[in-house]
Design an enzyme around this catalytic site. Structure first.
Site, PDB file in Angstrom:
ATOM      1  N   GLU A   1     -25.680  11.795  10.359  1.00  0.00           N
ATOM      2  CA  GLU A   1     -25.808  11.951  11.940  1.00  0.00           C
ATOM      3  C   GLU A   1     -24.221  12.448  11.938  1.00  0.00           C
ATOM      4  OE1 GLU A   1     -26.767  14.225  13.928  1.00  0.00           O
ATOM      5  OE2 GLU A   1     -25.256  14.780  15.359  1.00  0.00           O
TER       6      GLU A   1
ATOM      7  N   HIS B   1     -12.538  -4.262  -3.042  1.00  0.00           N
ATOM      8  CA  HIS B   1     -11.366  -4.034  -2.406  1.00  0.00           C
ATOM      9  C   HIS B   1     -11.259  -4.064  -0.774  1.00  0.00           C
ATOM     10  CE1 HIS B   1      -7.196  -4.097  -2.811  1.00  0.00           C
ATOM     11  NE2 HIS B   1      -7.105  -3.515  -0.916  1.00  0.00           N
TER      12      HIS B   1
ATOM     13  N   HIS C   1      -6.149   1.814   4.749  1.00  0.00           N
ATOM     14  CA  HIS C   1      -6.812   0.646   4.230  1.00  0.00           C
ATOM     15  C   HIS C   1      -7.284  -0.416   5.370  1.00  0.00           C
ATOM     16  CE1 HIS C   1      -7.472  -1.740   0.999  1.00  0.00           C
ATOM     17  NE2 HIS C   1      -6.021  -2.843   0.609  1.00  0.00           N
TER      18      HIS C   1
ATOM     19  N   CYS D   1       1.165  -1.185  -0.401  1.00  0.00           N
ATOM     20  CA  CYS D   1      -0.448  -0.257  -0.190  1.00  0.00           C
ATOM     21  C   CYS D   1       1.372   1.432  -0.404  1.00  0.00           C
ATOM     22  CB  CYS D   1      -1.254   0.132   1.663  1.00  0.00           C
ATOM     23  SG  CYS D   1      -1.758  -1.797   1.134  1.00  0.00           S
TER      24      CYS D   1
ATOM     25  N   HIS E   1     -10.013  -3.486   4.350  1.00  0.00           N
ATOM     26  CA  HIS E   1     -10.433  -4.522   3.587  1.00  0.00           C
ATOM     27  C   HIS E   1     -12.057  -4.682   4.031  1.00  0.00           C
ATOM     28  CE1 HIS E   1      -7.037  -6.449   1.719  1.00  0.00           C
ATOM     29  NE2 HIS E   1      -6.950  -5.438   1.369  1.00  0.00           N
TER      30      HIS E   1
HETATM   31  C1  LIG Z   1      -5.454 -10.551   1.771  1.00  0.00           C
HETATM   32  S1  LIG Z   1      -4.272  -9.116   1.459  1.00  0.00           S
HETATM   33  C2  LIG Z   1      -4.312  -8.649  -0.678  1.00  0.00           C
HETATM   34  C3  LIG Z   1      -3.609  -7.648  -1.111  1.00  0.00           C
HETATM   35  C4  LIG Z   1      -3.790  -7.007  -0.760  1.00  0.00           C
HETATM   36  O1  LIG Z   1      -5.097  -6.101  -0.252  1.00  0.00           O
HETATM   37  C5  LIG Z   1      -2.800  -5.592   0.719  1.00  0.00           C
HETATM   38  O2  LIG Z   1      -3.995  -4.821   1.355  1.00  0.00           O
HETATM   39  C6  LIG Z   1      -1.914  -6.326   1.084  1.00  0.00           C
HETATM   40  O3  LIG Z   1      -1.713  -4.610   1.883  1.00  0.00           O
HETATM   41  P1  LIG Z   1      -0.135  -5.065   2.541  1.00  0.00           P
HETATM   42  O4  LIG Z   1       0.336  -3.978   3.551  1.00  0.00           O
HETATM   43  O5  LIG Z   1       0.292  -6.858   3.437  1.00  0.00           O
HETATM   44  O6  LIG Z   1       1.059  -5.569   1.308  1.00  0.00           O
HETATM   45 ZN   LIG Z   2      -5.953  -4.019  -0.200  1.00  0.00          ZN
END
Ligand SMILES: CSCCC(=O)C(=O)COP(=O)(O)O
Ligand SMILES: [Zn+2]
Length: 235
Positions: A140, A196, A116, A98, A118
């Site tokens: 709100e 994602h 970030h 990332c 998921h």
């Molecule tokens: C199953 S994680 C796939 C890769 C991804 O989306 C991600 O955010 C990986 O982040 P990282 O910090 O592990 O490189």
């Molecule tokens: Zn990711």
């Protein structure tokens, strides 16, 4: 450049040191379902230093000694220089994939932290909002989100708009489309990535965290409203 082995950059008794905060925050994000299965994470920038977790590791088990420290800004690239580090872990680890996306938040928004996730709420929002943006009004929790992620707080009367970009097989390849979305939607506090997750930034880690919490709440309630047949934007 030194061998980047300066452990004093990540070893501190201060619980608020970024190298202590990142493992602690990743554990709580794991418990929220935001960073399971190694994906997702958080980076923190304190002035001229950026603290980043390793890639592909269980994010809830990171230790301060696993943290990478990079200078901000990075020196101009040359054919012979790759990414520059102030400190690398002794273990055979790579910095988060990332990193280029986190860098967008520093370069384009002067952010101090970027998260970030998921989160399934974010992913479901990208499936139910099939166009280029997620929108919701009259909630709100919109008041907990800032214009551009770093400006003044939104009002209850503002409609929250977040761009959605299409996923790519490799995380790093999202950098340009994320930057394009940030340019096209200068007031957005984050960028959703279809199928994602989401990137959210703030002036510091506290604001990045609370904004991610507000946005995750809005994704969750927006998804529930849409599935219940309720309009998510009122006039
Ligand atoms: C199953 S994680 C796939 C890769 C991804 O989306 C991600 O955010 C990986 O982040 P990282 O910090 O592990 O490189
Ligand atoms: Zn990711």
């Amino acid at each position: 450049m030194s061998q980047a082995t300066d452990d004093s950059l990540v070893i501190s008794s201060d619980p608020l040191h970024p190298a202590n905060l990142i493992p602690e925050l990743c554990r709580s994000f794991y418990n929220l379902g935001w960073v399971t299965g190694t994906g997702g994470g958080i980076c923190i920038r304190t002035g001229d230093k950026v603290f980043i977790a390793p890639s592909g590791v269980q994010k809830e088990r990171i230790e301060p000694s696993h943290i990478f420290v990079l200078p901000f800004p990075q020196p101009e690239p040359s054919p012979h220089t790759d990414r520059v580090f102030l400190r690398r872990p002794a273990l055979n680890l790579k910095e988060s994939a990332c990193t280029p996306l986190f860098w967008n938040s520093f370069d384009l928004r002067d952010a101090g932290s970027c998260i970030h996730t998921h989160s399934q709420h974010a992913v479901m929002a990208t499936l139910l909002w099939t166009g280029p943006v997620f929108t919701i009004s009259h909630q709100e929790m919109i008041k907990g989100v800032r214009v551009a992620g770093t400006g003044h707080a939104l009002s209850y009367l503002d409609t929250l708009v977040l761009p959605i970009i299409e996923n790519t097989p490799n995380e790093e390849d999202l950098k340009d489309s994320m930057a394009e979305a940030m340019t096209k939607y200068p007031d957005a506090a984050g960028v959703l990535v279809r199928r994602h997750g989401v990137y959210v930034w703030g002036t510091d880690w506290e604001k990045a965290k609370t904004q991610t919490e507000c946005l995750d709440y809005l994704f969750e309630i927006g998804v529930k409203m849409k599935l219940a047949g309720l309009p998510t934007v009122l006039n």
